[in-house]
Design an enzyme around this catalytic site. Structure first.
Site, mmCIF file in Angstrom:
data_model
loop_
_atom_site.group_PDB
_atom_site.id
_atom_site.type_symbol
_atom_site.label_atom_id
_atom_site.label_comp_id
_atom_site.label_asym_id
_atom_site.label_seq_id
_atom_site.Cartn_x
_atom_site.Cartn_y
_atom_site.Cartn_z
ATOM 1 N N HIS A 178 0.750 -1.179 -0.103
ATOM 2 C CA HIS A 178 0.064 -0.024 0.074
ATOM 3 C C HIS A 178 0.801 1.339 -0.061
ATOM 4 O O HIS A 178 0.676 2.353 0.395
ATOM 5 C CB HIS A 178 -0.820 0.053 1.100
ATOM 6 C CG HIS A 178 -1.751 -1.307 1.395
ATOM 7 N ND1 HIS A 178 -2.949 -1.204 1.062
ATOM 8 C CD2 HIS A 178 -1.388 -2.496 1.884
ATOM 9 C CE1 HIS A 178 -3.613 -2.306 1.495
ATOM 10 N NE2 HIS A 178 -2.678 -3.170 2.022
ATOM 11 N N SER B 77 13.953 20.095 -18.141
ATOM 12 C CA SER B 77 12.815 20.937 -18.537
ATOM 13 C C SER B 77 13.258 21.990 -19.374
ATOM 14 O O SER B 77 14.298 22.372 -19.296
ATOM 15 C CB SER B 77 12.183 21.456 -17.210
ATOM 16 O OG SER B 77 11.493 22.632 -17.445
ATOM 17 N N LYS C 181 15.423 20.749 -13.352
ATOM 18 C CA LYS C 181 15.069 19.437 -13.411
ATOM 19 C C LYS C 181 15.699 18.416 -13.910
ATOM 20 O O LYS C 181 16.435 18.593 -14.703
ATOM 21 C CB LYS C 181 13.640 19.468 -14.059
ATOM 22 C CG LYS C 181 12.581 20.336 -13.531
ATOM 23 C CD LYS C 181 11.909 19.807 -12.065
ATOM 24 C CE LYS C 181 11.362 18.414 -12.331
ATOM 25 N NZ LYS C 181 10.031 18.585 -12.993
ATOM 26 N N GLU D 271 8.816 7.065 -17.151
ATOM 27 C CA GLU D 271 7.682 7.372 -17.727
ATOM 28 C C GLU D 271 7.080 7.051 -18.871
ATOM 29 O O GLU D 271 5.943 6.588 -19.190
ATOM 30 C CB GLU D 271 7.602 9.118 -17.594
ATOM 31 C CG GLU D 271 7.732 9.286 -16.008
ATOM 32 C CD GLU D 271 7.850 10.998 -16.036
ATOM 33 O OE1 GLU D 271 7.125 11.764 -15.701
ATOM 34 O OE2 GLU D 271 9.003 11.407 -16.545
#
Lengths: 458, 458, 458, 458
Positions: C155, C276, C282, C289
């Site tokens: 969880h 970025s 970043k 992803e």
């Protein structure tokens, strides 16, 4: 004693209770759950964690609970969340504190995958058996349909004459691969997860080999994190069933179209038809439509499971509760569509006379390939023969005449090679028997196929 | 009197009965079905097909049946196939042959779409209401979180400081579009299909305008074939709910991650958490995981419906029986996940102190854009500024130091333009207030957004 | 010579040409198509339908065409519809009428499934190989991570301490099952369809056994209707890849979360990260992803294929043209996500020091099960022990203190059984080594697992 | 200057470069991207961040780049990742450092959603227009088919006689709702996202109202996090297209079946048919089959998008790169299937004579409801009449005779109420005109429907 009370201060909220409780769904696994707990009690005894008396108490209590559930006298409580805690609670009511030892070193994370694997071992066998019964039902009808000539269809347009049995055998081969997949799947299913704990493995050194034997498995799962995290053993079953249902949906489509008044090949048995509440003449093939429709539902189940798992972090997440309804529904739906399809073939009326008459009334276009082949035998390159015959067909269609009714001099206008022997081509049996290769529609090849399937699916 | 007996010679087969009967599912529509039949009886009377006495008998009988079902004393029979025929059979038991007039000129094909539309008129209102309640619950929490500064995340990596309310408001806007879609959908739903007959339109000249008014619709369906064939009014509802659930799954993902020990932004209320059966320390965000999980189920329902309809010939086919379970399950699931998410925001603990401490311990990287903007204000082209600051960041990360701890001469090594004023940039409020455009995170813009939403979702 | 000209009077309409032509997609199969045609030419010769000279002309012409396509000098024409007709047309340009004999008794219906099966024999091997490489890359990292202790998560909450290798090995086992499925699938794929004709079987008695050997297959397809109708050999491949991608999406999710600043377990290599365009600080885990995202695409492909086939009548329908893009895209995507994941593990930085520090800063809650087990060893029923420890944890959390910092008299308030020995429980290695069953996280069990995998995946 | 070089030490890995670069796909948005950049340059000038000269240089450079791309002379580079960075790089090559100011305060996160919204504003208009054209094409055919009587079908079994126009109009109504959905969707699409920055809103106070007007939008997006995170504006478009394609797949199924030899209602125009490479007689409805098949592909796209978004944390994640291929493919597929269906109706041959002859040869069963209604008019309860007529039908089917050929005394055996007037019921026009309610098939109602649609879809 509620699980919650130690760690959490507040009772569960009203709005969440319904969603949190899964017992309405997972109670279906009660036999598997109890079987797993009996084995676990024996393993605890073997490990010395409980005594002989406690083991006996627990096992007796569990069997009584099984009986209560079977008889319908068991009271399932939502606040006990799931089948596991419902059983534990009832066991405590029956035998007192010994019940609270049953969960020693065991987690619901491993319990649920054990229950699901046990369930699937049984249900995948049932599906396999039902596939075999369906294949046999089709095979029987195929054996009786060898000499029935129908047009085969590509693009729902008449292609070439074939034995009706040839089509039915195609269905058998497709279903047979479903059976093969179940067989392969079984190896991956047949792995015993108990002893994985919540995630890190049993901390009390439970004897996993003993549990494996006790529960009738062939292998152990090899990694406790993997054991409680993966649901691929559910996905694979649902995928196999989906493929079977999609195949059945295609067969159903054929049978719906072929049993229409306009095609008139088949009669669907009355006991698998329904009528309309308004139109008294209707005899509808609802059984076949529902077979087709169920394939959508099962596809939805597969997607629900894939989407459920996508991007889910390891290890166990509560999202996984949602694996059971798609699984149960897929198993139930697949078993029932197979049974109905079996029944359809059992009762299917093949309208031999009607089929024959229609063939006679047809305009013979599906002999066109035979004519082209005839030209090839007379040394015309196939592509050229194809074109010549295409022109003849275009002419015949425009004239609204059958190919056999086109006179020889008309034929010769398209190609001087034609002679009177071409009229011998308009013969179904001759055409069929020309396709004499393994898997072809020549009658002797059909006999071969049937014999092979009869022996492999016996 | 069974529907089947006239036209069909044999009773339904055992194996098919279960699949053929839909009453286990469609009995849920009993209120809608009875409401439709009451209106239809009145229209039959108006048309002179039944008399006043018969109308009264029928209507009284129907209301009694409704009560029987509500009380649980009604006996549903599988052999009566569906809710429509179960009601007719019971009505006949109660009032005799007048019951057999109720179906005059009416088909189950139109009856079921009427029932489904009536059901959806009610349920789509409930979903809309629940969306609004959820938005309000989030809005309240947003109002209290305006001054809570958190890092915003792109790629789950800290991006720029924002007001926590800004994130919560993003959720509100996404849900609000679900509400807008339901509103638009309503127009297409609100069309009365009764009088379409089986397919060709009523043959007894039933007064459709009267039925429309009686049943509370605004418009008539315009083509009887379309009316009994289409299920797009179900698809559209399920799509809208799916989109809402997918949005909720993204919110749930945020909340699960942000309430982990490692992030530590939120506490999930105890009443929406559960614990482990094995690990006593666990407090698990099951409510959020189930919200995320349910989105998969609803996606599966949407696909089941699309696949069901794909390639289905006009007009009504029995496959359409399979439309109801995905519909009901979608409505139930969507209502429950919205309610649980409403509850989560109601009880959500925002750990202001913890968030603050973590920000202080952070290494300030998310001020990098502010530094680049500072260089731009000093006439450096943005792309060059971006690169210089990127180099500073790479240096700081390698050194393991915060940006505010890099000395000015170190900064100057990367770019001589830097001066001591850059240290003033490491200020959350300053950074936030620089984003001062409509929709930006500047505090006054957040206030604007909240005020606008409070008035539109009141 | 256009195929159309014989039978059809009009050229294809502008608006339909684009949709009708599949050559833009299926030209990818040119090698397989030519290989099939070469074998077919040899079989035609063997059958006496073409002479030795013609065979040589055809084979030479085909090889030249293959070279033209490889070099990019081949002109594909939409009006030739597909790869098969483009090759035939070009062959005719090169060698004249002999080219028009190549299609004797052969149909595109069988040609395309031959091409697809040949393609899949090659590509399923590539996927298998890439799975093995990925497993090996993970295994190597696992071997180096045996002594790295991390919290396992259920969880997304800390559960129990485990060896990091244990998690990595869970990934290996999941991928290994993908490999097993490919192996099983291979048997069903490895069946030679040529000689099935359009649907009824070859009418020229082509030697299918010769073709089988020539083309490197192990078995023949057994029914010509089945051979041209089924696409389950594509579905099964796409399903297997989908499962692999879903597994990878779960691994990616773990790695994205665990490499966040907040978790801090891993560093993603620079060469698999991006930055970025706006925020200079970043460093984003785009590779992971995209792995996660690609799983959605592949799931979409699976659904496209299932929906395509649902309800499709036998035998060949043109809808089946749409099988190729989902197939190619699935193969390409799966190969590329496996390669990227292999690279991620190759370059993955395990931040041993950071992990250690965080564990030390943690509040020890994940030892709770060890404490409960300790009570059980002192004869407390597990469920009671679970509750007591739950209360201790609740107290500790409220106090904001670690379990090891709770004094003994405080412990005794919850349960008098506690004594000073419990402080020895706060030891990661001890805790880990208690999970000493096959598949458990005890270090020696991890060694066992690694050794077994190293030998099976060598 | 590569974006990466500041922050990251290593160049991108070989294996990841292909996956990381999206320019192969998103270059399709070049017009939208340039249009957005032109507006942004103007806004930067308005804000004083660039001067008039720089603005002019940038705008001129951008227009030149647009021309280069249109002409095909633009060199797209994978290492520049996407359309945005390719344009920036080229702009810098052309105009030097001014190019590096264009990105001031702007993020690709907002740029891509602007591009997608601009694209969708255009494409959703195109789809709407194409729907209208298709409706008009069907309407024209409907107007010519009013007096063509066909059996309507439920369950693919003859139901009741209807005007062929009635069926065609059902198609129009279904497509019209697709148009309505696009209209509603448009409101949600027409919101300008620029000025949202990476996530927190523009930090340079860009004038969003100015940008809105410049770019032709009606509203602003209201929350910058929502603006860069949501993809529901893509989902909604894809859903609407999916529904349209599913509707077209059902129409295609009708037309494929109805144009079979066995049904014989329609001829598919040659220019939308193809033939077989083997069977010279084949004229296949490939256009319709591909329409049906494309619906599967678009369904797959919808699922890919839903699965992509499921569980994705806010705000922007790189997974979202995967939104473009399903979007583009859906738009292209939907436009092309609409165009092909428009063409099918344009050229569709309605075989009036053939249809008439078949009706005459039929056995009249579809008048059964008329007979039952006739009994109802003579005061028999409908359910009883339904049963009596069902028995007559069963008898007629067994005898193989048409209902009109059953003698009166035979009829009377089933029910004494029958008299010679029932023979007047076997009249198609009479039967059709009895369905005289709004939306019914009576000829005057068909005229009404056509007139209404002609005026609304003009």
């Amino acid at each position: 004693m509620s699980l919650r009370d130690g760690r959490l201060q507040k009772p569960i909220s009203e709005g969440f209770r319904g969603m949190n409780s899964s017992v309405g769904v997972d109670k279906r696994l009660f036999r598997e759950d109890i079987r797993g707990s009996v084995a676990y009690a024996r393993a605890l005894r073997k490990k010395g964690i409980i005594g002989k008396d406690e083991e006996e108490l627990i096992v007796k209590g569990l069997f009584e609970i099984e009986e209560e559930i079977e008889k319908g006298s068991f009271l399932f409580r939502d606040e006990d969340e799931d089948i596991h805690m419902n059983v534990e609670r009832r066991l405590h009511e029956k035998i007192g504190d010994a019940a609270y030892k049953l969960h020693t070193g065991r987690s619901r994370n491993e319990q649920i995958v054990l229950d699901e694997r046990l369930y699937l071992m049984r249900v995948s066998d049932e599906v396999e058996k039902k596939i075999v019964e369906t294949i046999r039902s089709i095979l029987k009808k195929a054996r009786k349909s060898i000499d029935v000539v129908i047009p085969s269809y590509t693009h729902l347009r008449q292609a070439q004459p074939v034995s009706l049995a040839h089509l039915f055998l195609a269905y058998c081969h497709a279903l047979k691969r479903g059976r093969e997949r179940l067989f392969d799947y079984r190896k991956r299913l047949d792995r015993m997860p108990l002893g994985s704990g919540a995630v890190a493995g049993s901390s009390i050194g439970i004897d996993r080999e003993f549990l494996k034997t006790e529960l009738g498995f062939s292998e152990l799962t090899k990694n406790s994190i993997d054991a409680v995290s993966t649901r691929d053993f559910i996905l694979e079953f649902v995928w196999i069933c989906t493929e079977v249902c999609i195949t059945l949906s295609r067969m159903a489509e054929d049978l719906i179209i072929f049993s229409s008044d306009e095609f008139g090949f088949f009669g669907i048995p009355d006991e698998l038809s329904t009528t309309s509440s308004l139109m008294p003449q209707k005899k509808n093939p609802d059984s076949l439509e529902l077979i087709r429709g169920k394939s959508a539902r099962v596809t939805g189940n597969l997607i629900a499971l894939l989407t459920l798992l996508k991007g889910l972090p390891y290890t166990y997440d509560r999202d996984l509760q949602e694996d059971k309804e798609p699984l149960f529904d897929t198993a139930d739906s697949t078993l029932s569509v197979l049974e109905v399809m079996r029944g359809v073939f059992h009762g299917l009326e093949v309208k031999k006379e009607g089929i024959k008459k229609r063939l006679e009334r047809s305009n013979d276009l599906f002999f066109a390939t035979d004519i082209a082949d005839w030209l090839v035998e007379r040394d015309m390159p196939f592509r050229e023969a194809h074109r010549k015959v295409g022109e003849v067909v275009q002419y015949a269609v425009k004239e609204g005449r059958a190919l056999r009714d086109i006179a020889l001099d008309e034929y010769k206008r398209f190609c001087p090679t034609f002679d009177k022997n071409i009229y011998a081509l308009f013969d179904y049996e001759r055409s069929i028997n020309r396709h004499d290769v393994p898997g072809g529609t020549a009658f002797r090849r059909i006999e071969e196929q049937i014999a092979a399937l009869e022996s492999s699916e016996a």
